[in-house]
Design an enzyme around this catalytic site. Sequence first.
Site, short mmCIF file in Angstrom:
data_model
loop_
_atom_site.label_atom_id
_atom_site.label_comp_id
_atom_site.label_asym_id
_atom_site.label_seq_id
_atom_site.Cartn_x
_atom_site.Cartn_y
_atom_site.Cartn_z
N CYS A 132 0.85 -1.18 0.00
CA CYS A 132 0.00 0.00 0.00
C CYS A 132 0.89 1.24 0.00
O CYS A 132 1.80 1.36 0.82
CB CYS A 132 -0.91 -0.01 1.23
SG CYS A 132 -1.87 1.50 1.44
N CYS A 135 0.41 3.29 3.55
CA CYS A 135 0.91 2.82 4.85
C CYS A 135 2.05 1.80 4.75
O CYS A 135 2.64 1.45 5.76
CB CYS A 135 -0.23 2.24 5.68
SG CYS A 135 -0.86 0.66 5.07
N CYS A 155 -1.64 -10.32 -7.46
CA CYS A 155 -2.10 -11.46 -6.65
C CYS A 155 -2.09 -10.99 -5.19
O CYS A 155 -1.02 -10.83 -4.60
CB CYS A 155 -1.13 -12.60 -6.90
SG CYS A 155 -1.66 -14.18 -6.30
#
Length: 166
Positions: A132, A135, A155
């Site tokens: 991400c 974060c 995936c």
Amino acid sequence: MKNFSILFGSALFLTSLISNCTDYMGAPKDKPGGKMNFEVQKSEDDWKKTLNPEQYRILREKGTERAFTGEYYYNKEKGKYYCAACGAELFDSNTKYESGSGWPSFFKPASDKAIHSETDTSHGMNRTEVVCAKCGGHLGHVFPDGPAPTGLRYCINSVSLKFKKD
């Protein structure tokens, strides 16, 4: 028996060669280097308070859920997928497809800035990890065997995601 040993040894050598030398060209990678700074910064103790043990294991310790067990693997509803750690939008259901891999698969992220990627050489393989961008939570990996238009397969661990219907 001797032929079997030669054949088995050759198979092991080829498997090792392929897994160690496979570099997923075409999968986007951020430049390697120092530790990235993410918008959401928490101590590991704070992450442990925020995430359940399985989420912590996968998102913070780069774990993987077992194939075909994730909550969103079979999900076919329309909506958006968000980071389970910080709530950032990561994927849209319009880009989700059945890859047969055992994990939710997408052919592109919600935006060019939704995820970061970096080379992952763990477990004797050379893969591209995706995290991400907000974060730094571990999401999964991206491979160059996906459908058009990108040819990529993101995936992703279901545990790393939260789904909201449209």
